[in-house]
Motif scaffolding. Structure first.
Motif, PDB file in Angstrom:
ATOM      1  N   THR A 271      50.719 -44.380 -20.820  1.00 37.93           N
ATOM      2  CA  THR A 271      51.659 -45.316 -21.701  1.00 37.93           C
ATOM      3  C   THR A 271      50.814 -45.591 -23.190  1.00 37.93           C
ATOM      4  O   THR A 271      51.605 -45.501 -24.041  1.00 37.93           O
ATOM      5  CB  THR A 271      51.643 -46.760 -20.986  1.00 37.93           C
ATOM      6  OG1 THR A 271      51.862 -46.458 -19.638  1.00 37.93           O
ATOM      7  CG2 THR A 271      52.506 -47.537 -21.765  1.00 37.93           C
TER       8      THR A 271
ATOM      9  N   MET B 287      52.931 -48.198 -13.445  1.00 35.48           N
ATOM     10  CA  MET B 287      51.705 -48.963 -13.583  1.00 35.48           C
ATOM     11  C   MET B 287      51.820 -50.607 -13.047  1.00 35.48           C
ATOM     12  O   MET B 287      50.767 -50.898 -12.362  1.00 35.48           O
ATOM     13  CB  MET B 287      51.487 -49.363 -15.157  1.00 35.48           C
ATOM     14  CG  MET B 287      50.020 -49.962 -15.425  1.00 35.48           C
ATOM     15  SD  MET B 287      50.279 -51.708 -15.624  1.00 35.48           S
ATOM     16  CE  MET B 287      50.889 -51.968 -17.278  1.00 35.48           C
TER      17      MET B 287
ATOM     18  N   SER C 121      55.317 -44.265 -17.294  1.00 35.47           N
ATOM     19  CA  SER C 121      54.185 -44.656 -16.704  1.00 35.47           C
ATOM     20  C   SER C 121      53.952 -46.264 -16.603  1.00 35.47           C
ATOM     21  O   SER C 121      53.170 -46.722 -15.802  1.00 35.47           O
ATOM     22  CB  SER C 121      53.238 -44.024 -17.549  1.00 35.47           C
ATOM     23  OG  SER C 121      53.380 -44.258 -18.892  1.00 35.47           O
ATOM     24  N   ALA C 122      54.556 -46.901 -17.515  1.00 42.07           N
ATOM     25  CA  ALA C 122      54.567 -48.289 -17.554  1.00 42.07           C
ATOM     26  C   ALA C 122      55.004 -48.880 -16.254  1.00 42.07           C
ATOM     27  O   ALA C 122      54.620 -49.876 -15.601  1.00 42.07           O
ATOM     28  CB  ALA C 122      55.133 -49.123 -18.692  1.00 42.07           C
TER      29      ALA C 122
ATOM     30  N   ASN D 158      51.435 -54.360 -26.818  1.00 43.83           N
ATOM     31  CA  ASN D 158      51.497 -53.008 -27.281  1.00 43.83           C
ATOM     32  C   ASN D 158      52.870 -52.752 -27.537  1.00 43.83           C
ATOM     33  O   ASN D 158      53.248 -52.193 -28.708  1.00 43.83           O
ATOM     34  CB  ASN D 158      51.005 -51.688 -26.188  1.00 43.83           C
ATOM     35  CG  ASN D 158      49.733 -51.449 -26.531  1.00 43.83           C
ATOM     36  OD1 ASN D 158      49.484 -50.560 -27.531  1.00 43.83           O
ATOM     37  ND2 ASN D 158      48.846 -51.776 -25.877  1.00 43.83           N
TER      38      ASN D 158
ATOM     39  N   LEU E 139      50.164 -54.498 -21.882  1.00 44.73           N
ATOM     40  CA  LEU E 139      51.441 -53.797 -22.468  1.00 44.73           C
ATOM     41  C   LEU E 139      52.283 -54.492 -23.143  1.00 44.73           C
ATOM     42  O   LEU E 139      53.059 -53.912 -24.093  1.00 44.73           O
ATOM     43  CB  LEU E 139      52.005 -53.192 -20.790  1.00 44.73           C
ATOM     44  CG  LEU E 139      53.247 -52.581 -20.929  1.00 44.73           C
ATOM     45  CD1 LEU E 139      53.075 -51.225 -21.561  1.00 44.73           C
ATOM     46  CD2 LEU E 139      53.926 -52.329 -19.787  1.00 44.73           C
TER      47      LEU E 139
ATOM     48  N   SER F 146      47.184 -44.828 -15.239  1.00 45.39           N
ATOM     49  CA  SER F 146      48.820 -44.677 -15.667  1.00 45.39           C
ATOM     50  C   SER F 146      49.065 -45.225 -16.855  1.00 45.39           C
ATOM     51  O   SER F 146      49.706 -44.995 -17.937  1.00 45.39           O
ATOM     52  CB  SER F 146      49.835 -45.223 -14.604  1.00 45.39           C
ATOM     53  OG  SER F 146      51.108 -45.421 -15.013  1.00 45.39           O
ATOM     54  N   PHE F 147      48.372 -46.514 -17.367  1.00 43.26           N
ATOM     55  CA  PHE F 147      48.282 -47.252 -18.441  1.00 43.26           C
ATOM     56  C   PHE F 147      47.759 -46.488 -19.552  1.00 43.26           C
ATOM     57  O   PHE F 147      48.349 -46.551 -20.629  1.00 43.26           O
ATOM     58  CB  PHE F 147      47.800 -48.434 -17.972  1.00 43.26           C
ATOM     59  CG  PHE F 147      47.726 -49.607 -19.459  1.00 43.26           C
ATOM     60  CD1 PHE F 147      49.140 -49.934 -19.803  1.00 43.26           C
ATOM     61  CD2 PHE F 147      46.810 -50.187 -19.879  1.00 43.26           C
ATOM     62  CE1 PHE F 147      49.383 -50.856 -20.404  1.00 43.26           C
ATOM     63  CE2 PHE F 147      47.056 -51.187 -20.954  1.00 43.26           C
ATOM     64  CZ  PHE F 147      48.217 -51.422 -21.295  1.00 43.26           C
TER      65      PHE F 147
ATOM     66  N   LEU G  57      59.383 -51.867 -23.094  1.00 42.32           N
ATOM     67  CA  LEU G  57      58.129 -52.186 -22.512  1.00 42.32           C
ATOM     68  C   LEU G  57      57.770 -53.513 -22.350  1.00 42.32           C
ATOM     69  O   LEU G  57      56.993 -53.690 -21.425  1.00 42.32           O
ATOM     70  CB  LEU G  57      57.195 -51.521 -23.530  1.00 42.32           C
ATOM     71  CG  LEU G  57      57.086 -49.817 -23.683  1.00 42.32           C
ATOM     72  CD1 LEU G  57      56.465 -49.493 -25.020  1.00 42.32           C
ATOM     73  CD2 LEU G  57      56.719 -49.439 -22.232  1.00 42.32           C
TER      74      LEU G  57
ATOM     75  N   GLY H 102      56.346 -55.509 -19.017  1.00 42.09           N
ATOM     76  CA  GLY H 102      55.224 -56.361 -18.926  1.00 42.09           C
ATOM     77  C   GLY H 102      55.552 -57.595 -18.246  1.00 42.09           C
ATOM     78  O   GLY H 102      54.867 -58.209 -17.588  1.00 42.09           O
TER      79      GLY H 102
ATOM     80  N   SER I  45      49.398 -56.020 -17.787  1.00 47.43           N
ATOM     81  CA  SER I  45      50.823 -56.150 -18.247  1.00 47.43           C
ATOM     82  C   SER I  45      50.860 -56.756 -19.277  1.00 47.43           C
ATOM     83  O   SER I  45      51.588 -56.720 -20.339  1.00 47.43           O
ATOM     84  CB  SER I  45      51.640 -56.949 -16.999  1.00 47.43           C
ATOM     85  OG  SER I  45      51.423 -56.430 -15.949  1.00 47.43           O
TER      86      SER I  45
ATOM     87  N   ALA J  79      56.315 -43.093 -22.132  1.00 45.18           N
ATOM     88  CA  ALA J  79      55.753 -44.466 -21.883  1.00 45.18           C
ATOM     89  C   ALA J  79      56.533 -45.347 -20.914  1.00 45.18           C
ATOM     90  O   ALA J  79      55.591 -46.159 -20.281  1.00 45.18           O
ATOM     91  CB  ALA J  79      55.747 -45.095 -23.315  1.00 45.18           C
TER      92      ALA J  79
END
Lengths: 167, 105
Positions: free
Chosen positions: A37, A21, A17-18, B40, B37, A33-34, B14, B18, B34, A14
């Motif tokens: 994630t 991204m 790949s983030a 998420n 993301l 790529s997202f 994460l 973002g 982003s 995760a």
């Protein structure tokens, strides 16, 4: 033991790949790529016992939203000259990471000061239990979200409509 | 052994990725992804909280966030199609009308 291995595999994929991204130049590479994630986050949901959210994440996010994004990217037929020129992209990303890193470190050390119980693997987020919670104490937000989706639908139709000369 | 705090750590990381993506990139598709993301990451933290307290309300909140993100996705993508029709570009700097004064006539 298995849960530790799964956790590290899923979280590394995760995060990796983030990170890829936000670095890719082409939006199609970033979208693919997202997807990795989102699927890894779905696996983390399953590891936490949310089996219904695992399904929702795969069906709605990786299925519907990302397919819509990929469809739009392919529909727009983006060429090299349509992309914004970002000559200092790597420098910006490095600089912003250094700027954000202290706050992230503070948050992580704060949250890890709380004593957490180790992971107990049981399925308590089943569809029946989540549905009971959703339709007992969350009925009003649920109905408001249906109105929100309708408003978004009308908004998209108005935005995508061909503009007439007289407004 | 993995505890719930490790999931919080992943969620915070994460979210930070973002933030970095939305500030340092100018491609609107990547800025939009982003934002997704970050949503998420918040979902992951909510599900970890739900696991910690053994309470399903946080999972229902995560479902609400997913529904709102779906509505947001449709609006965003319609805006991208409009922007690309008008400007033939994916540059976020096209949206700068509110950033500076412009003198017409």
């Amino acid at each position: 033991m298995l849960s530790t291995f799964l956790f590290y595999t899923l979280s590394l994929s995760a995060l990796g790949s983030a990170g890829a991204m936000i670095y890719f130049k082409q939006p199609i590479n970033a979208a693919l790529s997202f997807i990795v994630t989102l699927l890894s986050i779905a696996g983390l949901f399953a590891l936490l016992g949310g089996s219904f959210l695992f399904l929702v994440q795969i069906i709605i996010y990786a299925g519907a939203v990302l397919t819509l994004i990929l469809f739009i990217i392919m529909f727009l037929n983006i060429k090299e000259e349509n992309l914004p020129s970002e000559p200092n992209k790597a420098k910006w990303i490095l600089f912003m990471s250094l700027l954000i890193a202290p706050f992230t470190a503070i948050l992580i050390s704060t949250i890890n000061a709380i004593p957490f119980a180790p992971l107990h693997l049981e399925n308590f987020g089943s569809i029946k239990a989540v549905g009971k919670t959703l339709f007992s104490s969350w009925v009003l937000p649920f109905e408001m979200i249906s109105i929100l989706l309708l408003i978004a639908l009308v908004g998209v139709v108005i935005l995508a409509k061909k503009e007439s000369k007289h407004g | 052994m993995v505890d719930v705090g490790s999931f919080f750590t992943v969620g915070i990381l994460l979210f930070s990725i973002g933030i970095v993506g939305i500030i340092s990139r100018r491609n609107i598709f990547i800025m939009y992804m982003s934002v997704e993301l970050m949503l998420n990451a918040v979902n992951l933290i909510l599900v970890a909280l739900s696991h910690h307290y053994e309470d399903l309300n946080a999972q229902v909140m995560a479902i609400m966030i997913i529904a709102i993100a779906a509505a947001e996705a449709s609006i965003f993508l319609a805006l991208f199609v409009m922007l690309f029709k008008n400007a033939r570009s994916l540059d976020a700097n096209f949206f700068e009308l509110l950033a500076q004064e412009k003198h017409h006539d």
